[in-house]
Each structure stands twice: as structure tokens, then as C-alpha cells.
Design a protein around this motif. Structure first.
Motif, PDB file in Angstrom:
ATOM      1  N   ASN A  61      -8.708   2.647  -6.234  1.00  0.00           N
ATOM      2  CA  ASN A  61      -9.428   2.064  -5.095  1.00  0.00           C
ATOM      3  C   ASN A  61      -9.143   0.579  -4.969  1.00  0.00           C
ATOM      4  O   ASN A  61      -9.017   0.066  -3.849  1.00  0.00           O
ATOM      5  CB  ASN A  61     -10.927   2.326  -5.209  1.00  0.00           C
ATOM      6  CG  ASN A  61     -11.293   3.739  -4.820  1.00  0.00           C
ATOM      7  OD1 ASN A  61     -10.547   4.400  -4.119  1.00  0.00           O
ATOM      8  ND2 ASN A  61     -12.444   4.199  -5.285  1.00  0.00           N
ATOM      9  N   LEU A  62      -9.047  -0.119  -6.099  1.00  0.00           N
ATOM     10  CA  LEU A  62      -8.723  -1.548  -6.055  1.00  0.00           C
ATOM     11  C   LEU A  62      -7.312  -1.762  -5.499  1.00  0.00           C
ATOM     12  O   LEU A  62      -7.088  -2.667  -4.698  1.00  0.00           O
ATOM     13  CB  LEU A  62      -8.835  -2.170  -7.455  1.00  0.00           C
ATOM     14  CG  LEU A  62     -10.243  -2.460  -7.952  1.00  0.00           C
ATOM     15  CD1 LEU A  62     -10.211  -2.926  -9.400  1.00  0.00           C
ATOM     16  CD2 LEU A  62     -10.894  -3.535  -7.075  1.00  0.00           C
ATOM     17  N   LYS A  96      -5.653   0.257  -3.516  1.00  0.00           N
ATOM     18  CA  LYS A  96      -5.669   0.603  -2.086  1.00  0.00           C
ATOM     19  C   LYS A  96      -6.288  -0.516  -1.250  1.00  0.00           C
ATOM     20  O   LYS A  96      -5.780  -0.877  -0.199  1.00  0.00           O
ATOM     21  CB  LYS A  96      -6.435   1.902  -1.847  1.00  0.00           C
ATOM     22  CG  LYS A  96      -5.704   3.128  -2.299  1.00  0.00           C
ATOM     23  CD  LYS A  96      -6.545   4.375  -2.091  1.00  0.00           C
ATOM     24  CE  LYS A  96      -5.869   5.593  -2.675  1.00  0.00           C
ATOM     25  NZ  LYS A  96      -6.712   6.781  -2.570  1.00  0.00           N
ATOM     26  N   SER A  97      -7.403  -1.047  -1.726  1.00  0.00           N
ATOM     27  CA  SER A  97      -8.062  -2.099  -0.963  1.00  0.00           C
ATOM     28  C   SER A  97      -7.276  -3.386  -0.993  1.00  0.00           C
ATOM     29  O   SER A  97      -7.282  -4.156  -0.061  1.00  0.00           O
ATOM     30  CB  SER A  97      -9.504  -2.325  -1.457  1.00  0.00           C
ATOM     31  OG  SER A  97      -9.493  -2.855  -2.764  1.00  0.00           O
ATOM     32  N   GLY A  98      -6.526  -3.615  -2.032  1.00  0.00           N
ATOM     33  CA  GLY A  98      -5.682  -4.814  -2.132  1.00  0.00           C
ATOM     34  C   GLY A  98      -4.453  -4.710  -1.249  1.00  0.00           C
ATOM     35  O   GLY A  98      -3.973  -5.701  -0.694  1.00  0.00           O
ATOM     36  N   SER A  99      -3.928  -3.515  -1.061  1.00  0.00           N
ATOM     37  CA  SER A  99      -2.716  -3.350  -0.243  1.00  0.00           C
ATOM     38  C   SER A  99      -3.048  -3.326   1.260  1.00  0.00           C
ATOM     39  O   SER A  99      -2.178  -3.516   2.093  1.00  0.00           O
ATOM     40  CB  SER A  99      -1.988  -2.054  -0.622  1.00  0.00           C
ATOM     41  OG  SER A  99      -2.803  -0.929  -0.340  1.00  0.00           O
ATOM     42  N   SER A 100      -4.303  -3.096   1.610  1.00  0.00           N
ATOM     43  CA  SER A 100      -4.670  -3.058   3.021  1.00  0.00           C
ATOM     44  C   SER A 100      -5.035  -4.441   3.543  1.00  0.00           C
ATOM     45  O   SER A 100      -5.337  -4.602   4.705  1.00  0.00           O
ATOM     46  CB  SER A 100      -5.852  -2.089   3.253  1.00  0.00           C
ATOM     47  OG  SER A 100      -7.005  -2.539   2.571  1.00  0.00           O
ATOM     48  N   GLN A 101      -4.992  -5.433   2.742  1.00  0.00           N
ATOM     49  CA  GLN A 101      -5.363  -6.786   3.190  1.00  0.00           C
ATOM     50  C   GLN A 101      -4.199  -7.535   3.711  1.00  0.00           C
ATOM     51  O   GLN A 101      -3.131  -7.606   3.545  1.00  0.00           O
ATOM     52  CB  GLN A 101      -6.011  -7.591   2.060  1.00  0.00           C
ATOM     53  CG  GLN A 101      -7.342  -7.024   1.697  1.00  0.00           C
ATOM     54  CD  GLN A 101      -8.001  -7.805   0.545  1.00  0.00           C
ATOM     55  OE1 GLN A 101      -7.418  -8.692  -0.037  1.00  0.00           O
ATOM     56  NE2 GLN A 101      -9.210  -7.450   0.246  1.00  0.00           N
TER      57      GLN A 101
END
Length: 130
Positions: A122-123, A125-130
Motif C-alpha cells: 500500500n505504501l 502504491k500510494s507513493g507511485s501515484s503521487q
């Protein structure tokens, strides 16, 4: 061997060795003229046997009975064998309990590993969507 040497060799304190002798887990150890214990090879074999049995969780009372019977001679072989059989059954039961505990621990650890892996994904994924 002196008590200090036996203590070092078997990883038992001198107090423990004295206690084992006092409660007759180890047959009386011969003493030198100056009163210092002089452990023979036979005495050391008893120390090694008792240490092994205690590490396996064998009860002190059962060992005291075993040693007393041993000292009575060969006519007690069957009684000594019976003590060992009973202690083996108890040890097997403890091992089964420990195996169940180990399996439960492994499942818990696997659960935490899964949670950590999920959190890391999840980290990422959330880091790559920024």
C-alpha cells in the motif's frame, strides 16, 4: 576432577552439584584428604545423565527414585525401566504440546508477515501515484 572443573565442564553451578549430591541424584562423591570433592569418571557420567534428564524436564523426584533403585543393584532393572518409560510418555506429551505451540506461533508470525507485506504494498502504491 574438582567441583569447579565439573561445574565448568557441564555448565552447572557448584551449588547445583552440591544440591544434586545432597538429594542423592549423584551418588556420594569421594573426597580427598583435604575434604575437596574428587569427581570420578563415574560421578561425571551421573552428572551428565542428570543434566540431560533435567534439561528434558524429567522430574527430580523420578530421578531420585531411579538413582536409589540403581544403587540397589540389577534386581531393580524392571522398576528403573518403568520409571524411564513413564518419563518418556510425559516427555512425548510435552513435546506434542510444544509442537502445537510452535505451529500456533508460526501462524501468528505468518499473519504479521502478511500484514507487513500488505502495508508495504500500500505504501508503494500510494507513493507511485503521487
Amino acid at each position: 576432577m574438582t567441583i569447579a572443573e565439573v561445574s565448568k565442564q557441564y555448565g552447572l553451578s557448584a551449588d547445583t552439584l552440591r544440591y544434586y549430591e545432597r538429594i542423592r541424584l549423584i551418588p556420594s562423591v569421594r573426597r580427598k584428604d583435604n575434604g575437596i570433592r574428587d569427581y570420578s569418571e563415574s560421578d561425571c557420567n551421573w552428572v551428565e545423565f542428570i543434566k540431560c534428564m533435567r534439561a528434558a524436564g524429567i522430574q527430580v523426584e523420578a530421578l531420585i527414585e531411579y538413582v536409589a533403585l540403581f544403587q540397589q543393584g540389577d534386581n531393580t532393572r524392571e522398576a528403573r525401566k518403568q520409571i524411564l518409560l513413564e518419563q518418556r510418555e510425559q516427555l512425548l506429551a510435552r513435546m506434542e504440546d510444544m509442537q502445537r505451540t510452535l505451529e500456533r506461533l508460526n501462524k501468528k508470525i505468518a499473519h504479521y508477515d502478511e500484514c507487513l507485506q500488505y502495508a508495504e504494498e500500500n505504501l508503494r502504491k500510494s507513493g507511485s501515484s503521487q
